[in-house]
Design an enzyme around this catalytic site. Structure first.
Site, PDB file in Angstrom:
ATOM      1  N   GLU A   1       0.777  -1.235   0.000  1.00 56.33           N
ATOM      2  CA  GLU A   1       0.000   0.000   0.000  1.00 56.33           C
ATOM      3  C   GLU A   1       0.805   1.281   0.000  1.00 56.33           C
ATOM      4  OE1 GLU A   1       0.351  -1.288   4.438  1.00 56.33           O
ATOM      5  OE2 GLU A   1       0.057  -2.270   2.501  1.00 56.33           O
ATOM      6  N   ASN A   2       2.048   1.274  -0.461  1.00 52.63           N
ATOM      7  CA  ASN A   2       2.880   2.491  -0.430  1.00 52.63           C
ATOM      8  C   ASN A   2       2.073   3.721  -0.810  1.00 52.63           C
ATOM      9  OD1 ASN A   2       5.283   0.686  -0.234  1.00 52.63           O
ATOM     10  ND2 ASN A   2       4.763   0.276  -2.361  1.00 52.63           N
TER      11      ASN A   2
ATOM     12  N   HIS B   1      -8.657  -3.051  -0.559  1.00 58.16           N
ATOM     13  CA  HIS B   1      -7.809  -3.232   0.627  1.00 58.16           C
ATOM     14  C   HIS B   1      -6.665  -2.223   0.627  1.00 58.16           C
ATOM     15  CE1 HIS B   1      -6.086  -5.940   3.815  1.00 58.16           C
ATOM     16  NE2 HIS B   1      -4.977  -5.321   3.438  1.00 58.16           N
ATOM     17  N   GLU B   2      -5.969  -2.101  -0.512  1.00 53.11           N
ATOM     18  CA  GLU B   2      -4.808  -1.207  -0.561  1.00 53.11           C
ATOM     19  C   GLU B   2      -5.218   0.265  -0.485  1.00 53.11           C
ATOM     20  OE1 GLU B   2      -2.111  -2.783  -0.095  1.00 53.11           O
ATOM     21  OE2 GLU B   2      -3.161  -4.663  -0.463  1.00 53.11           O
TER      22      GLU B   2
ATOM     23  N   HIS C   1      -5.887   1.338   3.005  1.00 54.30           N
ATOM     24  CA  HIS C   1      -4.633   1.589   3.726  1.00 54.30           C
ATOM     25  C   HIS C   1      -4.149   3.034   3.579  1.00 54.30           C
ATOM     26  CE1 HIS C   1      -3.292  -2.042   5.607  1.00 54.30           C
ATOM     27  NE2 HIS C   1      -3.287  -2.769   4.503  1.00 54.30           N
TER      28      HIS C   1
ATOM     29  N   GLU D   1      -4.138  -3.700   9.202  1.00 52.01           N
ATOM     30  CA  GLU D   1      -4.638  -4.777   8.354  1.00 52.01           C
ATOM     31  C   GLU D   1      -6.078  -5.165   8.663  1.00 52.01           C
ATOM     32  OE1 GLU D   1      -3.095  -5.337   5.865  1.00 52.01           O
ATOM     33  OE2 GLU D   1      -1.021  -4.811   6.277  1.00 52.01           O
TER      34      GLU D   1
END
EC number: 3.4.11.-
Length: 950
Positions: A346-347, A379-380, A383, A402
């Site tokens: 997830e940068n 999901h990413e 984040h 998470e």
């Protein structure tokens, strides 16, 4: 490693020696150039350092002392990688897997000290400069020490103490080696236009930023990052934040600079160097964000990244509205690498994906691939708020990252693709998978004590199904407990209060309590104490089983474990919603071990944990179980869909814990002959697969297969016309069509086996046209190879080698592991040792797939033991192996064998290995105690007692 890009340490030293003048010149030129822009004198290059001393013992603590606080980094990095090589060239192996660079970290001293301690791993340091930023003076140091242990500490011993409140900087000139280990700054390869292409990309989480540059590599030590990447032409460089400029340095090199980031953790720093083109959303989305997805040229030109780009656009808008906090960048890049350690990372502003996670081809990809893309992207993107904007203070609370991303991804999936009905499926699957691990005494709390999570190995272990799946399930329970509106209000307050900061679990409860103080439930006398309730779910391992006696209304709770003779003494505060045959749901909070007169059923069935929102199991008295089973068989729709799955899963696991007779779980499957809903079927299949694993080589197996054929035949016939014509029903039933094929074929239903082999052989006859519907391919490929022989396997292997589209390649990879031929499974395992045949990122998945095959369990286990040193040395994230051991160990393997392996590998404290041993012991004991009863039940259900006795 592939010889074309392998660089030994000796070769690296020779290469650096030969190119040191050019490297130094380029780096110096960049420093001068930046200084001219800033109107400052250039930073002088440091002098050569004395030899590093390697201490024999570790420092007193595995954590940084905290007396120095980083504020910002200025980072120059130069990967010397050639972007492509002609493999027919005799010099094609002369790739340079070296990177050089320098970094300046600006930090404040908050406590007087004579040592500077930060992290460094595997970097050769060429020089250091310490500067007093307040006075501008260079500060002398005595020496530096590089600790040769898991701390990765770089300790600089100063001549004079740094003053409390003083501002300082540390400049380091360094060089390192890029490997193919999928950690830090690593290399990936692919073939294009007759050339071997090379990519440099990063994976810093959890503790690999220190492999790229010396840094304070702990999540709470947030700083800003000013990054410049020097890269060969014609490559492009991407970073977290937008580019501030790009310029040519000479005929070979370019320099790309990026705007300074906002405060963030080192593990989120990312960049890439490649020749990738991109696809983008036609115009900035409603929040002004430009979204681009970068991937290999053939994938972009074929449009395989379009769906991931479009769904990211929609999901980003949804989350901005949901959280009421603007995404802080004007760009979002999705970079799709041929190999990634996980599905994605997830940068901030530069999300990395494995090709298998986000590519979609409408001609070859099925519905499940679309669902997977939405789930991963959701999901990413979640984040970007939970993890990037608000970060856990230490890895013991990784669930705050998470668990929230898992929970929010389900919301995003339901929002953007509501017709798929996948939210409930995901929630049930995630809950059940978390339960499996959390029932073991070797589980871990959601929020472990920070002192228990110190070294990188312990940190890796926190990236578990507990943190991801239990975390998401507990948040779902809290939402139901608080109500959706109050929960969402609390989340917004929490994010707003801690943006660009770091948190611990109690911070979340504090803001949920602020909301709850204004909310009083009519069924509860007073205000809920959220920390008191939720700490019982995050600070203790495991989960409870509540037992309801419907004759007197008494309710009991106890920790649910494989061995219920163990008394843990844990007590949970349990939110319970109950309905009955004649009454709507009501609510109660169970705060003690026992509660009396909870409910009176008047001879009707009652059902607890409505919609399975609670993270606990439920048991009833035998009379109520019978009434519930009668209801399921007469009219299953009277029971909520989630609870039909819950009842099956709870009953099967109660039998495994010896709380009820083993036949109860099996009895819950009878109603499926009249139910076509996917959720209860998927739950039943998962639990029946446990029986298959336990009894696959025993007398039970034949009668069990007969029952499975009997059970699945109505479902298979329900879809038969669709399946035979290679078409699919409406979206709601697509997944269950696959269930029907897999269960029917694997249990020997003749119509199914004939259909699967026929479809696959039609493809073999006409390779240019695959008439199998993309949705059906996962099932058809696997079942055709299971029923077929060498001819089918060899064809699938050839197609696997030819395939350049990762999702399709994954389907074929899984199918190859479905064969029942031992020599073919052995061949597949041997191929994992050759990255030219099976890429490193797919090695563990391949071994797991072989181990999931009843024929391949022992093969996979023996293969891991035989090649342990290879995995240990070449795969940095080797603790993942233990996860796969849990998945593939033969259930009949004696625990002593596992213990011997554990001792041999010095893994006696490894949590995952301990879980494998505990699970194996429980499995073996369960089989011993229940084999005869299970055999008799299957014989009775299939009417074969008389035949079987002869």
């Amino acid at each position: 490693m592939a010889t074309a890009i392998y660089v030994s340490k000796v070769f690296a030293i020779i290469t650096v020696t030969l190119t040191v003048s050019a490297i130094a010149g380029i780096v110096t030129m960049m420093i001068v150039y930046e200084a001219q822009i800033a109107g400052m004198d250039p930073t002088p290059r440091p002098t050569t350092l004395p030899p590093t001393t390697l201490p024999t013992g570790p420092p007193p603590d595995m954590r940084l002392p905290g007396n120095l606080v980083p504020k910002s980094y200025k980072l120059f990095l130069q990967p010397h990688l050639y972007p492509s090589l002609n493999m027919s060239d005799v010099n094609a192996t002369d790739q340079i897997n070296v990177f050089t660079g320098n970094s300046t970290v600006f930090f404040q001293c908050v406590e007087k000290t004579k040592t500077i301690i930060l992290h460094n791993k595997n970097l050769t340091l060429l020089g250091l400069i310490v500067t007093d930023c307040d006075s501008g003076k260079l500060l002398p140091f005595v020496k530096y020490l590089q600790y040769d242990d898991w701390t990765d500490f770089l300790e600089i011993q100063m001549s004079d103490a740094l003053a409390e409140g003083g501002n300082y900087s540390l400049f380091v000139d360094f060089q390192g080696e890029m490997a193919e280990d999928l950690e830090g700054l690593y290399v990936s390869t692919y073939n294009e236009d007759g050339l071997k292409k090379f990519i440099a990309s990063t994976q810093m989480e959890p503790t690999s930023a220190r492999k790229v540059f010396p840094c304070f590599d702990e999540p709470a030590m947030k700083a800003t990052f000013d990054v410049t990447i020097i890269h060969r032409q014609p490559t492009i460089a991407l970073g977290n934040w937008p580019k501030s400029g790009s310029r040519l340095l000479d005929d070979d090199w370019s320099a790309t600079t990026f705007f300074a980031t906002k405060l963030m953790s080192t593990y989120l720093l990312a960049f890439s160097v490649s020749e990738f083109p991109y696809t983008e959303n036609p115009k900035p989305n409603v929040n002004g964000v430009k979204i681009k997805t970068y991937a290999r040229k053939e994938l972009i030109e074929a449009g395989h990244a379009v769906y991931a780009t479009n769904i990211a656009d929609k999901l980003l808008n949804y989350y901005v509205k949901l959280f009421n906090i603007t995404y802080p960048l004007q760009k979002l890049d999705q970079f799709v690498v041929p190999e990634h350690r996980a599905a994605a990372m997830e940068n901030w502003g530069l999300i990395m994906y494995d090709e298998s996670a986000v590519l979609f081809d409408s001609k070859t990809s099925g519905q499940r691939q679309k669902e997977w893309i939405v789930e991963i992207v959701a999901h990413e993107l979640a984040h970007q708020w939970f993890g990037n904007l608000v970060t856990m203070r230490w890895w013991n609370d990784i669930w705050l990252n998470e668990g929230f991303a898992t929970y929010m991804a389900n919301l995003g999936l339901a929002q953007e693709e509501p017709t798929w009905n996948m939210k409930q499926m995901n929630e049930m699957r995630q809950r059940q998978n978390a339960f499996e691990v959390d029932a073991l005494n070797s589980s871990h709390p959601l929020s472990s004590p920070a002192v228990d999570i110190q070294d990188p190995g312990q940190i890796d272990e926190m990236f578990s199904s507990i943190s991801y799946l239990k975390g998401g399930a507990v948040l779902r329970m809290l939402e139901d407990f608080m109500t959706e509106s109050s929960f969402q209000k609390g989340i917004k307050m929490y994010l707003k209060a801690f943006q660009y900061n770091s948190v611990e679990t109690h911070d979340l409860w504090e803001y949920m309590q602020k909301v709850t103080s204004t909310f009083i439930d009519s069924d509860y006398n007073g205000v809920y104490d959220i920390p008191e309730v939720m700490n019982t779910w995050t600070q203790q391992i495991g989960y409870p089983i509540i037992t309801i006696n419907t004759s007197n209304g008494e309710v009991y709770q106890k920790q649910f474990t494989q061995d219920l003779s163990i008394e843990s003494g844990y007590v949970w505060q349990i939110p319970i919603r109950v309905m009955s045959e004649t009454a709507n749901p009501s609510f109660v909070l169970l705060t003690d071990v026992r509660m009396e007169n909870f409910i009176s059923n008047g001879g009707k069935w009652i059902l607890a944990n409505i919609n399975a929102t609670g993270y606990y199991r439920v048991n009833y008295d035998p009379e109520n179980w019978k009434r519930l089973l009668d209801q399921l068989e007469s009219n299953p729709n009277a029971i909520p869909l989630m609870n039909r799955g819950q009842l099956i899963d709870d009953a099967f696991h109660l039998t495994r814990a010896k709380m009820v007779n083993v036949t109860l779980g099996l009895n819950t499957t009878r109603f499926l002959q009249n139910d076509t809903a996917c959720l209860p079927w998927s739950t039943a299949i998962q639990n029946l697969n446990y029986f298959v694993e336990m009894f696959d080589r025993s007398l039970v197996y034949g009668p069990m297969q007969a029952y499975m054929r009997k059970l699945v035949t109505p479902l298979y016939m329900h879809f038969k016309d669709y399946t035979d014509n290679s078409t699919i029903p409406i979206e709601l039933y697509q997944q269950n069509q696959l269930n029907a094929i897999n269960v029917a074929c694997s249990n020997g239903l003749p119509e199914c086996e004939i259909m699967a082999v026929k479809m696959f052989r039609n493809w073999m006859k006409n390779e240019t046209y695959n008439s199998i519907h993309p949705n059906l391919r996962p099932a058809i490929y696997c079942q055709a190879l299971a029923a077929g022989g060498d001819m089918e396997w060899d064809f699938a292997w050839r197609k696997y080698q030819e395939c350049t589209i990762s999702p399709d390649k994954h389907l074929l990879a899984h199918a190859l592991s479905c064969t029942k031929k031992i020599w073919l499974l052995n061949r597949l395992l041997e191929y994992t040792l050759d990255p030219e045949k099976i890429r490193k990122a797919d090695v563990f998945e391949t071994i797991m797939n072989v181990g999931a095959n009843a024929v391949g369990q022992g093969l996979a286990w023996n293969f891991i033991r035989a090649h342990w040193e290879t995995f240990h040395e070449e795969y940095v994230f080797y603790s993942r192996i233990f996860i796969f051991i849990i998945c593939i160990i033969p259930v009949k393997l004696v625990a002593d064998s596992l213990r011997q392996f554990q001792v041999l590998q010095n893994a006696t404290s490894n949590m995952l290995m301990n879980q494998a041993i505990e699970q194996t012991q429980a499995n073996n004991q369960w089989v011993k105690e229940n084999k005869q009863t299970v055999l008799e039940w299957f014989l009775a259900e299939t009417g074969s007692e008389e035949w079987y006795s002869t």
